[in-house]
Motif scaffolding. Structure first.
Motif, PDB file in Angstrom:
ATOM      1  N   LEU A  11       0.829  -1.209   0.000  1.00  0.00           N
ATOM      2  CA  LEU A  11       0.000   0.000   0.000  1.00  0.00           C
ATOM      3  C   LEU A  11       0.860   1.255   0.000  1.00  0.00           C
ATOM      4  N   LEU A  12       1.985   1.223   0.698  1.00  0.00           N
ATOM      5  CA  LEU A  12       2.888   2.378   0.698  1.00  0.00           C
ATOM      6  C   LEU A  12       3.469   2.622  -0.699  1.00  0.00           C
ATOM      7  N   LEU A  13       3.632   1.554  -1.465  1.00  0.00           N
ATOM      8  CA  LEU A  13       4.129   1.704  -2.832  1.00  0.00           C
ATOM      9  C   LEU A  13       3.113   2.383  -3.737  1.00  0.00           C
ATOM     10  N   TRP A  14       1.855   2.446  -3.285  1.00  0.00           N
ATOM     11  CA  TRP A  14       0.832   3.146  -4.056  1.00  0.00           C
ATOM     12  C   TRP A  14       1.107   4.652  -4.124  1.00  0.00           C
ATOM     13  N   ILE A  15       1.772   5.189  -3.101  1.00  0.00           N
ATOM     14  CA  ILE A  15       1.926   6.651  -2.983  1.00  0.00           C
ATOM     15  C   ILE A  15       2.615   7.249  -4.207  1.00  0.00           C
ATOM     16  N   PRO A  16       3.817   6.755  -4.602  1.00  0.00           N
ATOM     17  CA  PRO A  16       4.440   7.352  -5.801  1.00  0.00           C
ATOM     18  C   PRO A  16       3.681   7.062  -7.090  1.00  0.00           C
ATOM     19  N   LEU A  17       2.820   6.046  -7.065  1.00  0.00           N
ATOM     20  CA  LEU A  17       2.030   5.712  -8.253  1.00  0.00           C
ATOM     21  C   LEU A  17       0.708   6.472  -8.293  1.00  0.00           C
ATOM     22  N   ARG A  18       0.452   7.258  -7.236  1.00  0.00           N
ATOM     23  CA  ARG A  18      -0.774   8.078  -7.133  1.00  0.00           C
ATOM     24  C   ARG A  18      -2.038   7.238  -7.185  1.00  0.00           C
ATOM     25  N   GLN A  19      -1.966   6.069  -6.563  1.00  0.00           N
ATOM     26  CA  GLN A  19      -3.137   5.212  -6.441  1.00  0.00           C
ATOM     27  C   GLN A  19      -3.899   5.580  -5.170  1.00  0.00           C
ATOM     28  N   ARG A  20      -5.222   5.534  -5.248  1.00  0.00           N
ATOM     29  CA  ARG A  20      -6.050   5.839  -4.090  1.00  0.00           C
ATOM     30  C   ARG A  20      -6.881   4.619  -3.713  1.00  0.00           C
ATOM     31  N   PRO A  21      -6.877   4.245  -2.421  1.00  0.00           N
ATOM     32  CA  PRO A  21      -7.711   3.106  -2.006  1.00  0.00           C
ATOM     33  C   PRO A  21      -9.186   3.451  -2.084  1.00  0.00           C
ATOM     34  N   GLY A  22     -10.002   2.442  -2.315  1.00  0.00           N
ATOM     35  CA  GLY A  22     -11.452   2.628  -2.361  1.00  0.00           C
ATOM     36  C   GLY A  22     -12.127   1.605  -1.475  1.00  0.00           C
ATOM     37  N   ILE A  23     -13.440   1.562  -1.551  1.00  0.00           N
ATOM     38  CA  ILE A  23     -14.188   0.603  -0.753  1.00  0.00           C
ATOM     39  C   ILE A  23     -13.802  -0.822  -1.120  1.00  0.00           C
ATOM     40  N   GLY A  24     -13.437  -1.029  -2.386  1.00  0.00           N
ATOM     41  CA  GLY A  24     -13.000  -2.357  -2.812  1.00  0.00           C
ATOM     42  C   GLY A  24     -11.702  -2.770  -2.147  1.00  0.00           C
ATOM     43  N   ASP A  56      -3.194  -5.970  -6.384  1.00  0.00           N
ATOM     44  CA  ASP A  56      -3.727  -5.644  -7.707  1.00  0.00           C
ATOM     45  C   ASP A  56      -3.635  -4.148  -7.982  1.00  0.00           C
ATOM     46  N   GLY A  57      -3.727  -3.324  -6.927  1.00  0.00           N
ATOM     47  CA  GLY A  57      -3.553  -1.882  -7.101  1.00  0.00           C
ATOM     48  C   GLY A  57      -2.149  -1.534  -7.548  1.00  0.00           C
ATOM     49  N   LEU A  58      -1.174  -2.286  -7.058  1.00  0.00           N
ATOM     50  CA  LEU A  58       0.202  -2.092  -7.522  1.00  0.00           C
ATOM     51  C   LEU A  58       0.298  -2.392  -9.007  1.00  0.00           C
ATOM     52  N   MET A  59      -0.377  -3.457  -9.439  1.00  0.00           N
ATOM     53  CA  MET A  59      -0.374  -3.834 -10.854  1.00  0.00           C
ATOM     54  C   MET A  59      -1.017  -2.750 -11.715  1.00  0.00           C
ATOM     55  N   THR A  60      -2.219  -2.326 -11.341  1.00  0.00           N
ATOM     56  CA  THR A  60      -2.912  -1.324 -12.156  1.00  0.00           C
ATOM     57  C   THR A  60      -2.210   0.031 -12.097  1.00  0.00           C
ATOM     58  N   GLY A  61      -1.561   0.335 -10.949  1.00  0.00           N
ATOM     59  CA  GLY A  61      -0.831   1.595 -10.835  1.00  0.00           C
ATOM     60  C   GLY A  61       0.376   1.646 -11.756  1.00  0.00           C
ATOM     61  N   LEU A  62       1.143   0.553 -11.805  1.00  0.00           N
ATOM     62  CA  LEU A  62       2.288   0.493 -12.703  1.00  0.00           C
ATOM     63  C   LEU A  62       1.841   0.515 -14.163  1.00  0.00           C
ATOM     64  N   HIS A  63       0.720  -0.154 -14.435  1.00  0.00           N
ATOM     65  CA  HIS A  63       0.169  -0.144 -15.795  1.00  0.00           C
ATOM     66  C   HIS A  63      -0.198   1.273 -16.223  1.00  0.00           C
ATOM     67  N   ALA A  64      -0.872   2.021 -15.333  1.00  0.00           N
ATOM     68  CA  ALA A  64      -1.287   3.381 -15.672  1.00  0.00           C
ATOM     69  C   ALA A  64      -0.099   4.341 -15.742  1.00  0.00           C
ATOM     70  N   ARG A  65       0.868   4.163 -14.860  1.00  0.00           N
ATOM     71  CA  ARG A  65       1.994   5.093 -14.787  1.00  0.00           C
ATOM     72  C   ARG A  65       2.948   4.954 -15.969  1.00  0.00           C
ATOM     73  N   PHE A  66       3.221   3.715 -16.376  1.00  0.00           N
ATOM     74  CA  PHE A  66       4.241   3.481 -17.396  1.00  0.00           C
ATOM     75  C   PHE A  66       3.665   2.997 -18.725  1.00  0.00           C
ATOM     76  N   GLY A  67       2.352   2.721 -18.768  1.00  0.00           N
ATOM     77  CA  GLY A  67       1.732   2.311 -20.023  1.00  0.00           C
ATOM     78  C   GLY A  67       2.092   0.912 -20.472  1.00  0.00           C
ATOM     79  N   LEU A  68       2.584   0.086 -19.560  1.00  0.00           N
ATOM     80  CA  LEU A  68       2.955  -1.285 -19.912  1.00  0.00           C
ATOM     81  C   LEU A  68       1.711  -2.171 -19.923  1.00  0.00           C
ATOM     82  N   PRO A  69       1.711  -3.233 -20.720  1.00  0.00           N
ATOM     83  CA  PRO A  69       0.555  -4.136 -20.743  1.00  0.00           C
ATOM     84  C   PRO A  69       0.318  -4.777 -19.379  1.00  0.00           C
ATOM     85  N   ILE A  70      -0.965  -5.004 -19.064  1.00  0.00           N
ATOM     86  CA  ILE A  70      -1.321  -5.606 -17.784  1.00  0.00           C
ATOM     87  C   ILE A  70      -0.603  -6.934 -17.580  1.00  0.00           C
TER      88      ILE A  70
END
Length: 206
Positions: free
Chosen positions: A63-76, A133-147
């Motif tokens: 979850l801390l790795l989400w910070i530089p990726l600008r990921q935000r936690p949600g109800i999920g 999974d948030g780490l996965m989607t965050g890296l995907h959004a940040r760098f544009g790499l395939p899921i």
């Protein structure tokens, strides 16, 4: 609540339940745990911290790795922590441990495919992914790499670290690391809910 909102909620809950159940299927197959569980085992062996607590610590670090990726936690994200464990326990209570190798392979393969479907469901609900999974989607959004590439790289890195720390690795572990990324790459577009349409401004009479 709108129909779309209700569908998001149901899709999220179904996805999380199936996620936990799929973990139980792979555990009962006894062909190897997932790379994240290998890391948890290795960390527990090296530190003496019980496996369950080590899993929580790893989740917090992720979850801390989400910070530089600008990921935000949600109800999920919150429900992931609360519901996956109990649903896995339900699966373990309902499923037996097969003795034949072919049955174990089928059970593991079914669990792997179900986990990919479950991931597509609850991530696609767009109500917040789980920590990993948030780490996965965050890296995907940040760098544009395939899921599939991002997920495979994460699972491979986690597997290597866990193995170096002394975690147990089986054939199922390797199969999970190699296949889960491409499988989620197929299921996520199928179940991804549309973005919420922006509200149009209300005209005010002069």
């Amino acid at each position: 609540m709108t129909f779309l909102g209700a569908r998001r909620g149901l899709q999220l809950l179904l996805g999380l339940f199936l996620y936990g159940f799929s973990l139980a299927m792979m555990i009962r197959a006894t062909l190897g745990v997932s790379p994240w569980d290998v890391l948890g085992q290795g960390g527990s062996l090296q530190t003496g911290i019980p496996f369950g607590f080590m899993t929580n610590i790893i989740g917090l670090i992720v979850l801390l790795l989400w910070i530089p990726l600008r990921q935000r936690p949600g109800i999920g994200t919150v429900l992931n922590v609360l519901l996956v464990g109990p649903s896995a326990e339900i699966g373990l209570a309902l499923l037996g441990e097969p003795t034949q190798l072919w049955a174990r392979i089928l059970l593991f393969a079914g669990g792997l495919v179900l986990l990919a479907v479950a991931s597509g469901l609850y991530i696609g609900a767009r109500l917040g992914p789980g920590p990993r999974d948030g780490l996965m989607t965050g890296l995907h959004a940040r760098f544009g790499l395939p899921i599939w590439l991002v997920r495979t790289a994460i699972e491979g890195t986690v597997l290597l670290l866990g193995w170096l720390l002394g975690g147990s690795v089986g054939l199922g572990t390797v199969a999970f690391a190699l296949l889960i990324g491409p499988l989620i790459n197929v299921t996520l577009p199928i179940f991804r809910m549309p973005e919420r349409a922006p509200r149009e401004p209300v005209a005010v009479a002069a």
